[in-house]
Design a protein around this motif. Structure first.
Motif, PDB file in Angstrom:
ATOM      1  N   ASP A 198       0.981   3.888  -2.572  1.00 27.98           N
ATOM      2  CA  ASP A 198       0.665   5.409  -3.290  1.00 27.98           C
ATOM      3  C   ASP A 198       1.820   6.499  -3.559  1.00 27.98           C
ATOM      4  O   ASP A 198       1.558   7.141  -3.955  1.00 27.98           O
ATOM      5  CB  ASP A 198       0.648   5.544  -1.251  1.00 27.98           C
ATOM      6  CG  ASP A 198      -0.972   5.272  -1.105  1.00 27.98           C
ATOM      7  OD1 ASP A 198      -1.687   4.529  -1.580  1.00 27.98           O
ATOM      8  OD2 ASP A 198      -0.980   5.011   0.589  1.00 27.98           O
ATOM      9  N   GLU A 254       0.908   6.047  -6.764  1.00 27.33           N
ATOM     10  CA  GLU A 254       0.173   6.972  -7.531  1.00 27.33           C
ATOM     11  C   GLU A 254       0.684   8.720  -7.457  1.00 27.33           C
ATOM     12  O   GLU A 254       0.414   9.038  -8.729  1.00 27.33           O
ATOM     13  CB  GLU A 254      -1.129   7.008  -6.989  1.00 27.33           C
ATOM     14  CG  GLU A 254      -2.255   7.555  -7.112  1.00 27.33           C
ATOM     15  CD  GLU A 254      -3.382   7.718  -5.797  1.00 27.33           C
ATOM     16  OE1 GLU A 254      -3.949   8.665  -5.891  1.00 27.33           O
ATOM     17  OE2 GLU A 254      -3.215   7.312  -5.491  1.00 27.33           O
ATOM     18  N   SER A 288       0.920  -1.213  -0.158  1.00 28.32           N
ATOM     19  CA  SER A 288      -0.079   0.431  -0.075  1.00 28.32           C
ATOM     20  C   SER A 288       0.958   1.405   0.042  1.00 28.32           C
ATOM     21  O   SER A 288       0.411   2.199  -0.625  1.00 28.32           O
ATOM     22  CB  SER A 288      -0.610   0.017   1.221  1.00 28.32           C
ATOM     23  OG  SER A 288      -1.912  -1.116   0.952  1.00 28.32           O
TER      24      SER A 288
END
Length: 222
Positions: free
Chosen positions: A9, A12, A5
């Motif tokens: 992130d 992204e 995760s």
């Protein structure tokens, strides 16, 4: 999957806020620098290598383009008759892919901005993940393949950065910069440890080395 995760992130943030215009140009036919031209050519060669692993006629088959980016693989899959779900963590790249998709293929493609591992995306006959797992550790890749494989009938065709002296130099250079000040850094992987952690379910397909682009195509069989 906290490590996954965290890395997701960062990817992204990089592609949606920092590198969108660079990536849009790289994946177009616009003139680029000599270095970026080798990356463009290498990616084209790798895309062909990956698509070679899928049936030529994909009519009626569901394919997940996991990390679709600007949509070149998505368009190629749809042109071969596949029902494509194209997902990317970057909403801006998804919009670029949507705009570039030839209108005649629009009814066969469903776009989604979000996590490529999301269960709600559904089940598929094949998954293609080009350069979308290159920032993750062995363990995170293994968990990602397990999640994708559980919803895939045939195979997951994906790429990693191979552990070569050239890439290791860049990896160590990347560690010299603060994490907040640099793009996500790819993690080079030797085949044997990655194959072990994935339960020896990987098959080597081929390696592409073109200037500054080096990538290894592997196939995961659930």
């Amino acid at each position: 999957m906290n490590d996954y995760s965290t890395t997701r992130d960062r990817v992204e943030h990089y592609f949606d806020r920092t590198a969108t215009h660079t990536w849009e140009r790289l994946t177009s036919s616009a003139p680029v620098s000599r270095i970026r031209q080798t990356v463009r050519e290498g990616r084209d060669m790798m895309r062909d290598t990956m698509l070679w692993r899928l049936p030529r006629d994909l009519t009626g088959l569901r394919v997940l383009d996991a990390g679709c980016g600007a949509g070149q693989t998505t368009a190629a899959l749809a042109a071969r008759g596949a029902e494509v779900t194209a997902v990317d963590i970057s909403p801006q790249l998804v919009e670029i892919a949507r705009r570039r998709l030839p209108p005649e293929h629009a009814d066969r493609v469903r776009f989604h901005a979000g996590d490529m591992l999301a269960d709600e995306l559904g089940s598929f006959d094949y998954v293609v993940a080009m350069d979308s797992l290159i920032y993750y550790t062995d363990e995170d890749i293994a968990r990602a393949l397990d999640r994708l494989g559980a919803r895939t009938r045939h195979s997951v065709v994906f790429t990693v950065a191979p552990r070569t002296p050239f890439l290791m130099v860049f990896w160590w250079m990347g560690k010299l910069f603060p994490r907040s000040d640099r793009s996500p850094v790819m993690i080079p992987h030797p085949f044997k440890p990655l194959n072990e952690v994935t339960g020896r379910r990987l098959v080597k397909i081929g390696r592409v080395s073109r200037g500054f682009y080096i990538s290894e195509c592997l196939e995961f069989r659930p």
